[in-house]
Scaffold this motif. Structure first.
Motif, PDB file in Angstrom:
ATOM      1  N   LEU A   3       3.378 -13.600   1.238  1.00 32.12           N
ATOM      2  CA  LEU A   3       3.239 -12.245   0.707  1.00 32.12           C
ATOM      3  C   LEU A   3       2.046 -12.058  -0.243  1.00 32.12           C
ATOM      4  O   LEU A   3       1.367 -11.022  -0.177  1.00 32.12           O
ATOM      5  N   PRO A   4       1.740 -13.009  -1.146  1.00 32.06           N
ATOM      6  CA  PRO A   4       0.583 -12.793  -2.031  1.00 32.06           C
ATOM      7  C   PRO A   4      -0.754 -12.680  -1.297  1.00 32.06           C
ATOM      8  O   PRO A   4      -1.727 -12.169  -1.848  1.00 32.06           O
ATOM      9  N   HIS A   5      -0.803 -13.142  -0.048  1.00 29.71           N
ATOM     10  CA  HIS A   5      -2.042 -13.099   0.725  1.00 29.71           C
ATOM     11  C   HIS A   5      -2.201 -11.788   1.501  1.00 29.71           C
ATOM     12  O   HIS A   5      -3.218 -11.588   2.171  1.00 29.71           O
ATOM     13  N   VAL A   6      -1.192 -10.920   1.422  1.00 27.38           N
ATOM     14  CA  VAL A   6      -1.238  -9.648   2.157  1.00 27.38           C
ATOM     15  C   VAL A   6      -2.056  -8.630   1.364  1.00 27.38           C
ATOM     16  O   VAL A   6      -1.763  -8.350   0.207  1.00 27.38           O
ATOM     17  N   LYS A   7      -3.067  -8.073   2.017  1.00 26.96           N
ATOM     18  CA  LYS A   7      -3.958  -7.101   1.368  1.00 26.96           C
ATOM     19  C   LYS A   7      -3.858  -5.717   2.014  1.00 26.96           C
ATOM     20  O   LYS A   7      -4.606  -4.811   1.642  1.00 26.96           O
ATOM     21  N   THR A   8      -2.951  -5.555   2.947  1.00 21.92           N
ATOM     22  CA  THR A   8      -2.811  -4.278   3.654  1.00 21.92           C
ATOM     23  C   THR A   8      -1.601  -3.509   3.127  1.00 21.92           C
ATOM     24  O   THR A   8      -0.741  -4.060   2.444  1.00 21.92           O
ATOM     25  N   SER A   9      -1.504  -2.234   3.490  1.00 23.31           N
ATOM     26  CA  SER A   9      -0.423  -1.383   2.993  1.00 23.31           C
ATOM     27  C   SER A   9       0.892  -1.589   3.735  1.00 23.31           C
ATOM     28  O   SER A   9       1.957  -1.218   3.244  1.00 23.31           O
TER      29      SER A   9
ATOM     30  N   ALA B 204       4.109  -2.642  -0.768  1.00 21.17           N
ATOM     31  CA  ALA B 204       4.425  -2.456  -2.185  1.00 21.17           C
ATOM     32  C   ALA B 204       5.886  -2.765  -2.498  1.00 21.17           C
ATOM     33  O   ALA B 204       6.217  -3.163  -3.622  1.00 21.17           O
ATOM     34  N   ILE B 205       6.771  -2.585  -1.521  1.00 25.62           N
ATOM     35  CA  ILE B 205       8.195  -2.847  -1.744  1.00 25.62           C
ATOM     36  C   ILE B 205       8.448  -4.333  -1.921  1.00 25.62           C
ATOM     37  O   ILE B 205       9.278  -4.751  -2.754  1.00 25.62           O
ATOM     38  N   LEU B 206       7.720  -5.159  -1.176  1.00 28.01           N
ATOM     39  CA  LEU B 206       7.984  -6.597  -1.172  1.00 28.01           C
ATOM     40  C   LEU B 206       7.093  -7.377  -2.139  1.00 28.01           C
ATOM     41  O   LEU B 206       7.415  -8.513  -2.485  1.00 28.01           O
ATOM     42  N   GLN B 207       5.986  -6.790  -2.550  1.00 29.26           N
ATOM     43  CA  GLN B 207       5.064  -7.501  -3.446  1.00 29.26           C
ATOM     44  C   GLN B 207       5.386  -7.204  -4.906  1.00 29.26           C
ATOM     45  O   GLN B 207       4.599  -6.626  -5.636  1.00 29.26           O
ATOM     46  N   SER B 208       6.570  -7.609  -5.325  1.00 29.26           N
ATOM     47  CA  SER B 208       6.953  -7.426  -6.726  1.00 29.26           C
ATOM     48  C   SER B 208       7.767  -8.633  -7.165  1.00 29.26           C
ATOM     49  O   SER B 208       8.429  -9.296  -6.361  1.00 29.26           O
ATOM     50  N   GLU B 209       7.709  -8.915  -8.446  1.00 26.93           N
ATOM     51  CA  GLU B 209       8.476 -10.031  -8.989  1.00 26.93           C
ATOM     52  C   GLU B 209       9.970  -9.772  -8.844  1.00 26.93           C
ATOM     53  O   GLU B 209      10.753 -10.687  -8.608  1.00 26.93           O
ATOM     54  N   GLU B 210      10.351  -8.491  -8.953  1.00 27.05           N
ATOM     55  CA  GLU B 210      11.765  -8.141  -8.800  1.00 27.05           C
ATOM     56  C   GLU B 210      12.264  -8.532  -7.420  1.00 27.05           C
ATOM     57  O   GLU B 210      13.337  -9.125  -7.276  1.00 27.05           O
TER      58      GLU B 210
ATOM     59  N   VAL C 180      10.015   6.829   4.139  1.00 28.53           N
ATOM     60  CA  VAL C 180      10.398   5.664   4.948  1.00 28.53           C
ATOM     61  C   VAL C 180       9.760   4.416   4.366  1.00 28.53           C
ATOM     62  O   VAL C 180       8.537   4.333   4.237  1.00 28.53           O
ATOM     63  N   GLY C 181      10.592   3.456   4.021  1.00 31.11           N
ATOM     64  CA  GLY C 181      10.086   2.213   3.446  1.00 31.11           C
ATOM     65  C   GLY C 181      10.031   1.068   4.418  1.00 31.11           C
ATOM     66  O   GLY C 181       9.314   0.083   4.201  1.00 31.11           O
ATOM     67  N   ALA C 182      10.797   1.177   5.514  1.00 34.82           N
ATOM     68  CA  ALA C 182      10.850   0.077   6.479  1.00 34.82           C
ATOM     69  C   ALA C 182      11.359   0.593   7.811  1.00 34.82           C
ATOM     70  O   ALA C 182      11.937   1.681   7.906  1.00 34.82           O
ATOM     71  N   GLY C 183      11.135  -0.194   8.832  1.00 31.86           N
ATOM     72  CA  GLY C 183      11.622   0.188  10.155  1.00 31.86           C
ATOM     73  C   GLY C 183      11.383  -0.916  11.162  1.00 31.86           C
ATOM     74  O   GLY C 183      10.764  -1.942  10.862  1.00 31.86           O
ATOM     75  N   GLY C 184      11.878  -0.689  12.345  1.00 30.46           N
ATOM     76  CA  GLY C 184      11.749  -1.711  13.376  1.00 30.46           C
ATOM     77  C   GLY C 184      11.745  -1.118  14.770  1.00 30.46           C
ATOM     78  O   GLY C 184      11.974   0.090  14.948  1.00 30.46           O
ATOM     79  N   PRO C 185      11.473  -1.943  15.770  1.00 29.16           N
ATOM     80  CA  PRO C 185      11.405  -1.488  17.158  1.00 29.16           C
ATOM     81  C   PRO C 185      12.741  -1.680  17.875  1.00 29.16           C
ATOM     82  O   PRO C 185      13.710  -2.190  17.302  1.00 29.16           O
ATOM     83  N   ARG C 186      12.772  -1.280  19.115  1.00 27.93           N
ATOM     84  CA  ARG C 186      13.877  -1.662  20.000  1.00 27.93           C
ATOM     85  C   ARG C 186      13.699  -3.138  20.340  1.00 27.93           C
ATOM     86  O   ARG C 186      12.610  -3.702  20.191  1.00 27.93           O
ATOM     87  N   GLN C 187      14.764  -3.749  20.857  1.00 30.20           N
ATOM     88  CA  GLN C 187      14.716  -5.171  21.184  1.00 30.20           C
ATOM     89  C   GLN C 187      15.392  -5.433  22.525  1.00 30.20           C
ATOM     90  O   GLN C 187      16.309  -4.708  22.917  1.00 30.20           O
ATOM     91  N   ARG C 188      14.942  -6.479  23.170  1.00 31.03           N
ATOM     92  CA  ARG C 188      15.557  -6.863  24.443  1.00 31.03           C
ATOM     93  C   ARG C 188      15.375  -8.356  24.648  1.00 31.03           C
ATOM     94  O   ARG C 188      14.341  -8.923  24.262  1.00 31.03           O
TER      95      ARG C 188
END
Length: 423
Positions: free
Chosen positions: A117-123, A208-214, A152-160
């Motif tokens: 995660l600390p290496h992620v520079k994208t939104s 931004a949701i995942l890049q926090s100490e919390e 919307v903070g997160a989401g995902g695709p269909r799966q098969r």
């Protein structure tokens, strides 16, 4: 003599049991995917993909990375054991993959994600398993469309599940599992935005949701009965996103569908057991530590997910329905009673098969597995009960992680041709 309460009891229990099934049919048919805007706010340049891997199957990882490369994300990071960093890097180099390879001292999916995660520079950051395969190059465009809504903070695709050319029972059971799961996810998410679990096979988050100490503290210290969890990571992520007021959206467009694999033999049962334990643990944690699950905002998920989870095992629940029906038929003729029992039995079979109708329309030959599938559904109900009483077992049911840390890997091979197989 039949009493009015017997009829009311049967009707009430029948509605309680099957209301969600009836509503889900209409939702599945009427729900519409999130469209791509002419000028989207997010593209592949705004995405970093993180892939925690055990490198159990190098060819599978290479195929996974090939699909991700075709979608042109800004960056791809894979995290493995320190002992395997060099081998993973060699496989990436042999296939012209521009991938950052990081290592951790022990296989632990949570630590692997936090390492990257600390290496992620994208939104936007996408977490993907090493056994998932993305489709065409526009897959990310459809997935990112959900983030046009700023809530919307997160989401995902269909799966098969990847269907073999000649599927056996294990392959079919895996297919059926994910078909039903996608159905259930859409049946709640399209109504009130609720979902039991945003699957870790592929899930997108606002960075931004995942890049926090919390979040880091929350994620790594997640526990059950005082024992820190390695598994159940997607349950934890789902809970964290909802508890911080964000929405989660499933992109239901068929063009946003990943494929994956399941265990091809009896070890599939260990996967089912692990999934079932994670389901109970995750839901119980939400019910004991959060409040969003019973809020008016998620009214449908409250019934469908958190109340509906107790309607197991199916054999017991359906047996109760037949018993209640018998109480209403004490004054009926034998012919009337016979017809009533047949109608109820036919309805039960229909509800077990309706979620597989889209698959059967594509692959009618798989209808040969219907009898075994129905029997397995009853077995799975008792497996759910067993898992409920063994929640202390938190290890990965089908993966021996300590052994995988020592297993030698294959020499690097170049990926042949990425072909898109119809599923």
């Amino acid at each position: 003599m039949a009493t009015p309460w017997a009829t009311w009891l049967f009707c009430a229990f029948f509605v309680f049991r099957y209301l969600r099934t009836v509503i889900s049919i209409f939702v599945y048919i009427l729900a519409r995917p999130t469209p791509i805007k002419p000028s989207p706010s997010f593209t592949g340049k705004d995405v970093t993909v993180i892939i925690p891997t055990t490198f159990k199957d190098p060819a599978e990882l290479v195929k996974c990375l090939g699909g991700i490369k075709s979608c042109s994300p800004h960056a791809t990071i894979t995290v493995t054991h320190d002992n395997k960093v060099g081998e993973v890097a060699k496989h990436c180099e042999a296939n012209d993959f521009n991938v950052m390879v990081l290592g951790v001292s022990r296989f632990n999916k949570r630590q692997q994600i936090l390492k990257a995660l600390p290496h992620v520079k994208t939104s936007i950051v996408v977490l993907a398993d090493d056994d998932v395969f993305w489709p065409k190059s526009d897959f990310l465009d459809y997935l990112l469309a959900i983030f046009e809504n700023p809530k919307v903070g997160a989401g995902g695709p269909r799966q098969r599940v990847c269907r073999n050319d000649h599927p056996d029972i294990w392959n079919y059971l895996g297919i059926a599992y994910l078909e039903r799961r996608v159905w259930n996810n859409l049946a709640t998410n399209a109504v009130d935005g609720s979902i039991s679990t945003l699957s870790g096979r592929t899930a997108a988050y606002r960075t931004a949701i995942l890049q926090s100490e919390e979040f880091s503290d929350y994620f790594i210290n997640d526990n059950w009965g005082g024992v820190k969890l390695n598994s159940d990571d997607d349950k934890c992520l789902t809970r964290y996103v909802y508890s911080h007021g964000w929405k989660i959206v499933i992109q239901s467009d068929p063009r946003c569908t990943i494929t994956t694999t399941v265990e091809p033999d009896w070890e599939y049962l260990l996967q089912c057991l692990r999934w079932s334990r994670a389901h109970w643990r995750g839901n119980f944690t939400v019910m004991s530590a959060e409040t969003y699950w019973f809020s008016l905002r998620y009214f449908w998920g409250f019934y469908y997910i958190y109340i509906g989870q107790f309607k197991t095992p199916a054999l017991l629940v359906e047996g109760l329905l037949f018993w209640m029906l018998s109480l209403t038929l004490v004054d009926s003729s034998s012919q009337t009673a016979k017809h009533a029992y047949i109608i109820l039995a036919a309805w039960m079979v229909f509800t077990k098969l309706v979620k597989m109708v889209p698959h059967f329309l594509k692959h009618p030959s798989d209808m040969q597995f219907i009898p075994v599938s129905i029997l397995f559904s009853y077995f799975h109900g008792f497996l759910n009960v067993y898992s409920l009483f063994t929640l202390h077992a938190t290890q990965w049911g089908s993966q021996k992680l300590s052994e995988l840390e020592k297993v030698p890997v294959e020499a690097p091979k170049r990926l042949e041709v990425m072909t898109e197989k119809k599923i």
